[in-house]
Design an enzyme around this catalytic site. Structure first.
Site, short mmCIF file in Angstrom:
data_model
loop_
_atom_site.label_atom_id
_atom_site.label_comp_id
_atom_site.label_asym_id
_atom_site.label_seq_id
_atom_site.Cartn_x
_atom_site.Cartn_y
_atom_site.Cartn_z
N ASN A 1 54.83 36.32 39.13
CA ASN A 1 55.21 37.30 38.13
C ASN A 1 55.84 38.55 38.72
OD1 ASN A 1 55.48 38.02 35.50
ND2 ASN A 1 53.34 38.53 35.17
N HIS B 1 41.64 35.75 25.65
CA HIS B 1 41.77 37.20 25.81
C HIS B 1 41.68 37.93 24.49
CE1 HIS B 1 44.18 37.25 29.84
NE2 HIS B 1 43.18 36.41 29.87
N ARG C 1 37.14 36.98 26.81
CA ARG C 1 37.34 38.14 27.67
C ARG C 1 37.61 39.35 26.78
NH1 ARG C 1 42.29 39.49 31.76
NH2 ARG C 1 43.17 40.32 29.81
N TYR D 1 45.84 48.11 30.96
CA TYR D 1 45.95 46.67 31.17
C TYR D 1 45.17 45.90 30.10
CZ TYR D 1 44.90 42.04 32.44
OH TYR D 1 44.76 40.69 32.34
N ASP E 1 37.82 42.21 32.81
CA ASP E 1 38.68 42.32 34.00
C ASP E 1 38.92 43.79 34.31
OD1 ASP E 1 41.80 40.57 34.90
OD2 ASP E 1 40.59 42.07 35.98
N HIS F 1 40.50 44.71 36.82
CA HIS F 1 41.87 44.67 37.34
C HIS F 1 42.09 45.55 38.57
CE1 HIS F 1 46.14 43.54 36.59
NE2 HIS F 1 45.53 42.51 36.09
N GLU G 1 35.47 40.91 36.60
CA GLU G 1 36.54 40.40 37.45
C GLU G 1 37.28 41.50 38.20
OE1 GLU G 1 40.87 38.31 36.56
OE2 GLU G 1 39.22 38.12 35.11
N GLU H 1 42.47 36.15 42.08
CA GLU H 1 43.74 35.73 41.49
C GLU H 1 44.93 36.16 42.32
OE1 GLU H 1 45.12 38.95 38.19
OE2 GLU H 1 43.36 37.73 37.66
N ARG I 1 38.76 32.96 41.65
CA ARG I 1 39.74 33.14 40.56
C ARG I 1 41.13 32.60 40.86
NH1 ARG I 1 40.69 33.64 36.03
NH2 ARG I 1 41.81 35.59 35.75
N HIS J 1 42.63 31.20 37.41
CA HIS J 1 43.53 32.13 36.76
C HIS J 1 44.46 31.35 35.83
CE1 HIS J 1 46.73 35.54 37.46
NE2 HIS J 1 45.90 35.86 36.50
N ASP K 1 51.65 33.87 32.76
CA ASP K 1 52.58 33.75 33.87
C ASP K 1 52.25 32.58 34.80
OD1 ASP K 1 51.06 35.71 36.21
OD2 ASP K 1 50.76 36.26 34.14
N GLU L 1 40.53 30.06 32.55
CA GLU L 1 41.23 31.04 31.71
C GLU L 1 42.34 30.31 30.95
OE1 GLU L 1 43.64 35.31 32.14
OE2 GLU L 1 43.11 34.17 33.94
N TRP M 1 47.24 48.85 39.69
CA TRP M 1 47.44 48.58 38.26
C TRP M 1 46.56 47.47 37.83
CZ3 TRP M 1 49.21 44.13 35.88
CH2 TRP M 1 49.38 44.27 34.47
C1 CS2 Z 1 45.09 39.06 34.73
C2 CS2 Z 1 46.52 38.69 34.63
O1 CS2 Z 1 44.64 37.18 33.42
C3 CS2 Z 1 44.20 37.96 34.24
O2 CS2 Z 1 43.06 37.90 34.68
O3 CS2 Z 1 44.61 39.65 35.82
O4 CS2 Z 1 46.91 38.94 33.35
C4 CS2 Z 1 47.42 39.42 35.57
O5 CS2 Z 1 47.54 40.75 35.23
C5 CS2 Z 1 48.78 38.77 35.55
O6 CS2 Z 1 48.65 37.44 35.81
C6 CS2 Z 1 49.73 39.40 36.55
O7 CS2 Z 1 50.87 38.69 36.61
MG MG Z 2 42.62 39.19 36.23
#
Ligand code: CS2
Ligand code: MG
Length: 412
Positions: free
Chosen positions: A37, A122, A147, A159, A220, A222, A246, A272, A293, A322, A326, A349, A412
């Site tokens: 991504n 999500h 989630r 996020y 998450d 993140h 996460e 991830e 992950r 993961h 993407d 996921e 981020w």
């Molecule tokens: C995230 C993703 O799904 C998740 O757990 O961390 O959405 C992540 O931000 C994206 O895959 C980044 O490309």
């Molecule tokens: Mg994640």
């Protein structure tokens, strides 16, 4: 069975995808996901300019040998671009071997260890009301695990929140959070850890009060907290019995998780953005995480992620692959075949792809009653409609980045 054709297909139906398509001299084809991504074209170049010339004429049956050849002969090892490129070749060769054997890939990996794969979706909301609606809509879609991502008072964007922009872009279809935004430059977002740490426990309290104690809930963080902040969050969420927390702190320095583990029993999921077993060695050996992950697409394919998960199994660490948008339908299919065959499967996921994406990639997996199954078609069970793919050329898109109130760049 010789590889005599290798194509790198870039398409952007609802978002950018990079797919490697291998064809053998007896007409079998195999697909591999190489989508990274926000850096998609780097993998395209790695594949087209460096890997494809090495594949033509090779025996398509020799998956492990090809993996080792691509990893060792490159001299420069690991990293997201290299491991996504190798992953695509690996997936495509497993797809071909399944078709040659007339078997779904999970049968080649040792057969099914379960009838289906528990998956989580999500749910998100800027407000608690919006979040409750999103959780209910996911339960209606069949999800048995959810989630939870929430807005934070005082922060403009954060996020994991399906934004109105995404909503409009998807012509009014409620669509999960698509992090990569199309445009010439990445969007800057704001972040404040103290407001987040104050707010998130209150949201989980509200969700538990509304939805009860049973529903498996995931969150998450993140990569945004320092180890002690991560410990604080893990501890403050203990009363709400999370399935996992996460990416609670950046894990390049693996021992950072020791401090988190020291202070909380909230289960931890990480990986991830990891690409090889070496990224996990310490955190698995020291029991510092509970879920791996990694995605097949970013960890050297089915062959290498299986080794990571075999290593994890010795420490009773489970998979939590993961699966955001993407990860292409090919990468998702590979994850399902691997997930169905391993013993230490935890959860998968599952963010749904958009309608155009489902036109480009014909898929045979099933989603029923909260469980995924890869299907029983030979190979991975996904076909790529190259004409359809050709309708959607690549569009520059970037993941956002964060700045703190004082202007400092932040994870981020
Ligand atoms: C995230 C993703 O799904 C998740 O757990 O961390 O959405 C992540 O931000 C994206 O895959 C980044 O490309
Ligand atoms: Mg994640």
């Amino acid at each position: 069975m010789i590889i005599d054709r290798a194509e790198v297909v870039v398409t952007s139906p609802d978002r950018n995808f990079v797919t490697l398509k291998l064809t053998t001299d007896d007409g079998l084809t195999g697909l591999g996901d190489a989508t990274l991504n926000g850096r998609e074209l780097a993998v395209v170049a790695y594949l087209k300019d460096h890997v494809v010339p090495l594949l033509l004429g090779r025996d398509a049956h020799r998956i492990e040998d090809t993996w080792q050849f691509l990893y060792r002969s490159a001299y420069w090892r690991r990293g997201p671009v290299t491991m996504a490129a190798i992953a695509a070749v690996d997936m495509a060769l497993w797809d071909i071997k399944g078709k040659a054997a007339g078997l779904p890939v999970y049968q080649l990996l040792g057969g099914a260890s379960r009838s289906g794969l528990l998956a989580y979706g999500h749910a998100s909301g800027k407000t608690t009301e919006e979040l409750f609606d999103s959780i209910r809509s996911h339960q209606e879609q069949g999800y048995r695990a959810i989630r939870v991502q929430t807005g934070v008072p005082g922060l403009k964007s954060i996020y994991g929140i399906a934004s109105n922009a995404t909503y409009e872009a998807m012509e009014g279809v409620r669509y999960d959070h698509e992090p990569a935004q199309r445009g010439a430059l990445p969007n800057e977002e704001d972040w404040d850890t103290r407001s987040y740490l104050r707010h998130v426990p209150t949201v989980f309290e509200a969700v538990r009060n509304e939805f009860g104690p049973e529903l498996p809930l995931l969150h998450d963080a993140h990569h945004r907290l320092t180890p002690i902040q991560a410990a604080q969050l893990g501890k403050s969420l203990e009363p709400y019995d999370l399935f996992w927390l996460e990416d609670v702190t950046p894990a390049e320095n693996q021992e950072a998780l020791r401090l988190v583990r020291q202070h909380t029993t909230t289960p931890l999921a990480i990986g991830e953005i990891f690409n090889t077993v070496w990224d996990y060695q310490q955190i698995i050996r020291e029991q510092l995480i509970d879920y791996v992950r990694s995605a097949v697409t970013h960890t050297g394919g089915i062959s290498h992620l299986r080794k990571v998960l075999d290593y994890a199994a010795q420490y009773q660490v489970k998979s939590g692959m993961h699966g955001p948008t993407d990860i292409s339908p090919v990468g998702m299919a590979a994850a399902m075949h691997l997930g169905l065959s391993i013993h230490n499967f935890g959860i998968q996921e599952y963010m749904r792809h958009g309608a155009k994406t489902d036109q480009v990639f014909q898929q045979s997996f099933t989603w029923a009653d909260g469980y995924l199954h890869p299907g029983d078609r030979p190979g991975l069970g996904v076909e790529l409609d190259t004409d359809e793919a050709g309708k959607y050329p690549y569009v520059q898109a970037y993941l956002p980045y964060n700045r703190l109130a004082d202007g400092t760049v932040h994870d981020w």
